[in-house]
Write an enzyme that holds these catalytic residues in place. Structure first.
Site, PDB file in Angstrom:
ATOM      1  CG  HIS A  52      24.527  42.834 -50.049  1.00 43.30           C
ATOM      2  ND1 HIS A  52      24.497  42.020 -48.362  1.00 43.30           N
ATOM      3  CD2 HIS A  52      25.204  41.533 -50.581  1.00 43.30           C
ATOM      4  CE1 HIS A  52      24.984  40.282 -48.655  1.00 43.30           C
ATOM      5  NE2 HIS A  52      25.530  40.434 -49.656  1.00 43.30           N
ATOM      6  CD  GLU A  68      27.813  38.176 -49.537  1.00 49.22           C
ATOM      7  OE1 GLU A  68      28.241  38.024 -50.286  1.00 49.22           O
ATOM      8  OE2 GLU A  68      26.795  37.218 -49.330  1.00 49.22           O
ATOM      9  CG  ASP A  90      26.781  33.809 -52.928  1.00 45.29           C
ATOM     10  OD1 ASP A  90      26.124  33.544 -52.015  1.00 45.29           O
ATOM     11  OD2 ASP A  90      27.236  34.710 -53.835  1.00 45.29           O
ATOM     12  CB  ILE A 132      25.031  37.401 -60.645  1.00 45.77           C
ATOM     13  CG1 ILE A 132      25.244  36.886 -62.062  1.00 45.77           C
ATOM     14  CG2 ILE A 132      25.213  36.094 -59.898  1.00 45.77           C
ATOM     15  CD1 ILE A 132      26.504  36.930 -62.216  1.00 45.77           C
ATOM     16  N   GLY A 146      23.655  35.646 -56.352  1.00 48.71           N
ATOM     17  CA  GLY A 146      23.748  34.874 -56.229  1.00 48.71           C
ATOM     18  C   GLY A 146      24.030  33.218 -56.171  1.00 48.71           C
ATOM     19  CG  ASN A 178      32.118  37.371 -59.271  1.00 51.63           C
ATOM     20  OD1 ASN A 178      32.454  35.577 -58.056  1.00 51.63           O
ATOM     21  ND2 ASN A 178      31.398  37.919 -60.425  1.00 51.63           N
ATOM     22  CB  ALA A 179      30.305  42.272 -55.009  1.00 54.46           C
ATOM     23  CG  HIS A 194      31.552  36.349 -53.973  1.00 52.35           C
ATOM     24  ND1 HIS A 194      31.796  37.860 -53.596  1.00 52.35           N
ATOM     25  CD2 HIS A 194      29.946  36.776 -53.286  1.00 52.35           C
ATOM     26  CE1 HIS A 194      30.717  38.660 -52.889  1.00 52.35           C
ATOM     27  NE2 HIS A 194      30.028  37.533 -53.083  1.00 52.35           N
TER      28      HIS A 194
END
Length: 378
Positions: free
Chosen positions: A131, A119, A264, A298, A300, A209-210, A206
């Site tokens: 990240h 990822e 996740d 968030i 994970g 999300n992101a 996901h």
């Protein structure tokens, strides 16, 4: 040989009440609805038997992250019914990532995990989530080849942001090497996302999300991922990442054959609240919710697949149709998306990986490769 019967068994996507299985040498040799043809060695009269879960996106558990102590992470998750799994790695410096891939390639060869999920590091700085932005970078052919060589066939999936320079060529290189390409952590436009799918990407990391949010004039990646039948969409159904109505809407829109429930999960899964790290970044877990230290981001989840499965059944109505749909999303669909032969389904010839749950869908027992697990085993 062992014969298992239960009040309900989900066989090839069909809820049989009652049902039975025969296990020989780690595989299901026969199965069917009704009473078993021979006395059962294990009779779960008031229980439900479903395929072992397949989690295609998991970073850790039991206090540690991959690649640290992969046996320990796997043991935590298999105790919660996950019999198929990828080990997910977050963005890191090139030399660190190579070392991590080599370690997890060894774990893959020994059957601890079914492969590696990278990822990153080829993600958007605008949607980097947990990240480290210092190590985000554009895809480079030499780095891709070095990682593939280090993985020696163990890299199963890679998440990339479609808008980065060189991504279409990177996708084609990865797909040619037998790697599933996912799209996520992205600010891509609708058109850029479609181009990445046409290049060979088949998973949405996901979903929601992101990634860039849906807008009625600039739709972004979400409708492109949902609208293309070639794409399997990951959903984190932990009650934190997505509203229940969003989960129901996605399942209704694309069907459970295109939805993969993923945890996740990070190191705090199975441990509880406290201070942890993810990819070198500090993470605080409070009330079961993991966030980057000092922020609202968030980082994970702390979920396990049995929890996601039970939640999904309830969200979809709690009947047999919901049970069958949850089986597909937690086992069959992710196994198919990853090309895991014999996983994610209870059928003659498939691996004897299964989960026994009580009438309230609380996990009771797990069978992995034909053997019942006792507490603490993996």
């Amino acid at each position: 040989m062992s014969v298992i019967s239960a009040g309900a068994v989900v066989l090839e996507g069909r809820v049989c009440r009652p049902g039975w299985l025969r296990v020989d040498d780690g595989r299901i040799s026969d199965c069917g609805s009704g009473a078993p043809p021979a006395p059962a060695d294990d009779d779960f009269a008031d229980c439900v038997v479903v395929p072992g879960f397949v989690d295609m996106h998991c970073h850790g558990g039991d206090g540690v992250s991959y690649p640290e102590a992969p046996d320990r992470v796997a043991a935590l998750h298999v105790a919660h019914g996950t019999t198929g799994r990828l080990a997910s790695l977050v963005t890191a410096a090139p030399e660190v990532l190579l070392t991590q891939v080599r370690a997890l390639a060894d774990a893959t060869r020994h059957g601890v995990v079914d492969g590696i999920h990278l990822e990153g590091p080829w993600l958007s700085g605008l949607h980097c989530g947990a990240h480290d932005p210092a190590w985000l970078r554009d895809p480079d052919a030499r780095e891709i080849d070095a990682l593939l060589a280090a993985g020696d066939g163990a890299i199963a999936m890679v998440t990339v942001a479609p808008e980065l320079p060189g991504v279409p060529a990177a996708i084609r290189r990865l797909v040619d090497a037998g790697v599933v390409v996912a799209l996520g952590h992205t600010d891509a436009s609708y058109e850029q996302t479609l181009a990445a799918i046409d290049a060979g990407a088949t998973v949405g990391t996901h979903l929601f999300n992101a990634m860039r949010s849906l807008h009625h004039r600039e739709p972004g990646p979400v409708p492109a991922l949902l609208g293309d039948p070639r794409v399997t969409t990951e959903l984190i159904a932990d009650g934190v990442h997505l509203h229940a109505s969003v989960i129901r809407h996605v399942v209704a829109a694309v069907g459970p054959d295109r939805v993969a429930l993923v945890t996740d999960a990070m190191a705090a899964a199975g441990v509880g609240d406290g201070a942890f790290t993810l990819g070198g970044l500090g993470v605080d877990v409070t009330g079961g919710v993991a966030r980057l230290r000092g922020s609202a981001t968030i980082a994970g989840s702390t979920a396990t697949m049995d929890r996601l499965f039970t939640t999904a059944v309830g969200l979809l109505g709690g009947d047999d149709a919901a049970l069958a749909a949850a089986v597909r999303m937690s086992a069959t669909t992710p196994a198919r998306a990853l090309g895991l032969d014999g996983a994610g389904v209870l059928a003659a010839g498939s691996a004897a990986n299964l989960v026994v749950m009580d009438a309230d869908l609380q996990l009771l027992r797990v069978m992995s490769r034909g053997a019942w697990l006792t507490e603490g085993e993996s």
